[in-house]
Design a protein around this motif. Sequence first.
Motif, short mmCIF file in Angstrom:
data_model
loop_
_atom_site.label_atom_id
_atom_site.label_comp_id
_atom_site.label_asym_id
_atom_site.label_seq_id
_atom_site.Cartn_x
_atom_site.Cartn_y
_atom_site.Cartn_z
N ALA A 141 -0.39 -11.58 3.87
CA ALA A 141 -0.42 -10.23 4.22
C ALA A 141 0.22 -10.19 5.44
O ALA A 141 0.55 -10.83 6.21
N ASP A 159 0.97 -1.28 0.00
CA ASP A 159 0.02 0.01 -0.21
C ASP A 159 0.91 1.21 0.00
O ASP A 159 2.03 1.13 0.52
N MET A 180 1.30 -8.96 0.47
CA MET A 180 0.75 -7.68 0.62
C MET A 180 1.10 -7.15 1.97
O MET A 180 0.87 -7.88 2.87
N ALA A 203 -6.19 -8.97 0.96
CA ALA A 203 -5.44 -9.64 0.55
C ALA A 203 -5.67 -11.10 0.81
O ALA A 203 -5.56 -12.17 0.09
N THR A 230 1.54 3.65 4.76
CA THR A 230 2.45 2.47 4.79
C THR A 230 3.86 2.98 4.34
O THR A 230 4.94 2.51 5.17
N SER A 246 -3.90 -1.13 6.67
CA SER A 246 -5.43 -1.33 6.90
C SER A 246 -5.65 -2.73 7.06
O SER A 246 -5.39 -3.40 5.98
N GLY A 280 0.27 -3.67 4.24
CA GLY A 280 -0.14 -2.49 4.22
C GLY A 280 -0.70 -1.89 5.88
O GLY A 280 -0.74 -2.69 6.68
N LYS A 317 -9.77 -1.85 -2.66
CA LYS A 317 -9.63 -2.78 -1.73
C LYS A 317 -10.56 -2.51 -0.72
O LYS A 317 -11.07 -1.33 -0.17
N PRO A 318 -11.20 -3.52 0.00
CA PRO A 318 -10.58 -4.97 0.02
C PRO A 318 -11.35 -5.97 -1.16
O PRO A 318 -11.24 -7.04 -1.13
N ASP A 369 -6.28 -3.67 3.28
CA ASP A 369 -5.04 -4.49 2.88
C ASP A 369 -4.80 -5.76 3.06
O ASP A 369 -4.50 -6.79 2.60
N THR A 380 -3.14 0.55 -4.61
CA THR A 380 -3.44 1.61 -3.84
C THR A 380 -5.10 2.12 -4.19
O THR A 380 -5.33 2.16 -5.31
#
Length: 229
Positions: A202, A12, A183, A195, A16, A187, A185, A161-162, A191, A128
């Motif tokens: 993630a 992200d 991934m 993911a 991030t 969030s 990030g 996302k998501p 994120d 993003t």
Amino acid sequence: MKQTHIKNVFFDLDHTLWDFDKNSELTFETIFNRNHPTIATKEFIEKYVPINQACWALYQYDKITHQELRYNRLKHSFDALSYTISDEEIETIADDYIRFLPDNNHLFDGTVELLEYLKPKYNLHIITNGFAEVQFKKLNNSKIGSYFQTITNSEMAGVKKPNPIIFDYALDLAKAKKEKSIMIGDSLEADVQGALDAGLQAIFFNESKVQVEQHIIQINHLLELKKYL
């Protein structure tokens, strides 16, 4: 534990790698100093941050439009301050904010060192929800754009996302396999869970050190990623 099977690392951007809160505050300070000098930026930011987060949550699930996001987050913040301002002035601030925001390019501590460490070992990418034009400017102005092979934004994918579609879009663009991708990030919802639901691994960038469920892999500083990658 090192994730030795990973080939593609998706990041992200805002909150991030790119320090959105710091850069946003500096942008508002510039705008208010020029046109609304009676507004105390710190007081405005206290109201704006939670309101902006709430507006983004609605935008993320298409409950408000891009234009409504831009207007509402400012209008509600000024209302919370009891500051009288016209719709025309709000539109001007909204335009100036988007225009000036990429001029401030503070990155989270360790960003460049981490990207230098990862670049020779992995294919690096961005996913993003931010607006395409602004995100590209942020990446280029902060001089980290060259680290990434692909950049996927929600305007390109048609969803945010998501939604798993944006992850599938990013994987296709990167020519990457889910089982060899991860991934990172800030969030948990957009994120991390996004993911995981899409079939990627993630890692949660938990700079604020909020409580999370035990199964979530988390880091509090970007350089902690070296333990996993």
